[in-house]
Design an enzyme around this catalytic site. Structure first.
Site, PDB file in Angstrom:
ATOM      1  CB  CYS A 152      -1.022   0.114   1.116  1.00 33.37           C
ATOM      2  SG  CYS A 152      -1.918   1.616   1.438  1.00 33.37           S
TER       3      CYS A 152
ATOM      4  CB  CYS B 141      -0.366   2.187   4.202  1.00 30.94           C
ATOM      5  SG  CYS B 141      -2.317   1.742   3.520  1.00 30.94           S
ATOM      6  CG  ASP B 142       3.276   1.060   4.471  1.00 25.60           C
ATOM      7  OD1 ASP B 142       2.822   1.389   5.675  1.00 25.60           O
ATOM      8  OD2 ASP B 142       2.828  -0.015   4.291  1.00 25.60           O
TER       9      ASP B 142
END
Length: 304
Positions: free
Chosen positions: A134, A137-138
């Site tokens: 993701c 997300c990261d």
């Protein structure tokens, strides 16, 4: 007499526990069935900083537990079991689990979707240590660094474009000689000065010590193999919705996701699909929790 619940929620991710919270507050006799732990895929995310209310960020496991505790504060019940099959053909729905059969007037399916893996030998070992699924997300951990994005579809090109605004260099590895994504993604990505493409190529191995330090890449036309150094590898080759247990009980789209619009209603009255498992444009925690609330609204309406 067998107990017939007003509502059974299948899956304890953010959508599921939001549904459980709203159902408990509405006074519905309900139960949530979860096979592992609260949070679903979210629980595997090290740090979440795009969920409102946590200005310092929060790890996915903690957020999942908070959601569970919030729902259980109002009387929500959790059953630890795996759903193996369902029967939605009658007015009273049947949910078969490893802990027995649950009967309900309404059902909310919130089983989520799992990222497709490359299947490399040490891939699972380095998830969160340079292997990611993701970008939103990261990606922030790779500011001014070099990353590889594997894939050429819509999600991969969107991830690469997003990462190009953070990373010093983005290397897109794709099995074909052109992007599979819709044309709207092509031009901005091809124009990005810090994006490099390795066409007709596949990642066949990960180079790592304590963290990922590179990848072994094979040209599928020439057979040539080479090592490419990087700080992180983002795998974006699609997701697998967790719908196998349905076995035809609900209509699915070509990707295997449950067909349901913003009302979360499926083709079966009294059955709703929420979160990442339903067909939708954006799969994020905030859209999942919204689905959970919407589904309970329509379940209440159906029960009335």
């Amino acid at each position: 007499m067998e107990r017939i619940y007003d509502l059974v929620v299948i899956g304890g991710g953010p959508a599921g526990y939001t549904a459980a919270l709203y159902a408990a507050r509405a006074g519905l006799d309900s139960v949530l069935i979860e096979k592992l732990s609260a949070g679903g895929q979210m629980a595997l995310t090290g740090e979440i900083d795009n969920y409102p209310g946590f200005e310092e960020g929060v790890d996915g496991l903690s957020l999942g537990l908070k959601m569970q505790q919030g729902a259980e504060k109002f009387g929500a019940k959790t059953e630890c079991a795996e759903v193996v099959s369902v029967d939605f053909s009658e007015r009273i729905k049947k949910v078969e689990t490893t802990s027995g059969t649950f009967l309900a007037k309404t059902v909310i399916v919130s089983t989520g979707a799992n990222p497709r893996e490359l299947g490399l030998e040490n891939e699972a070992e380095f998830v969160g240590k340079g292997v990611h699924y993701c970008a939103h997300c990261d990606g922030r951990f790779y500011k001014n660094k070099t990353v590889i994005v594997v894939g050429g579809g819509n999600s991969a090109t969107a991830d690469a474009l997003y990462l190009s605004r953070l990373a010093q260099k983005v290397i897109v590895v794709h099995r074909r000689n052109e992007l599979k994504a819709t044309k709207i993604y092509h031009e901005p990505l091809l124009k990005a000065e810090n994006v490099e493409f390795l066409w007709d190529s596949s990642v066949i191995g990960l180079l790592a010590e304590e963290r990922i330090k590179g990848a072994k890449i094979k040209n599928l036309k020439t057979g040539e193999e080479k090592e490419v150094l990087c700080d992180g590898v983002f795998i974006s080759i699609g997701r697998k919705p967790a719908t196998e247990f349905l076995n035809g009980a609900l209509n699915l789209d070509e990707g295997g996701y449950i067909i349901a619009d913003e009302s979360t209603k499926t083709n079966v009255e009294g059955v709703y699909a929420v979160g990442d498992v339903r067909s939708k444009v954006l799969r994020q925690i905030v859209t999942a929790v919204a689905d959970g609330a919407v589904a309970v609204h329509y379940a209440e309406e159906y029960l009335a």
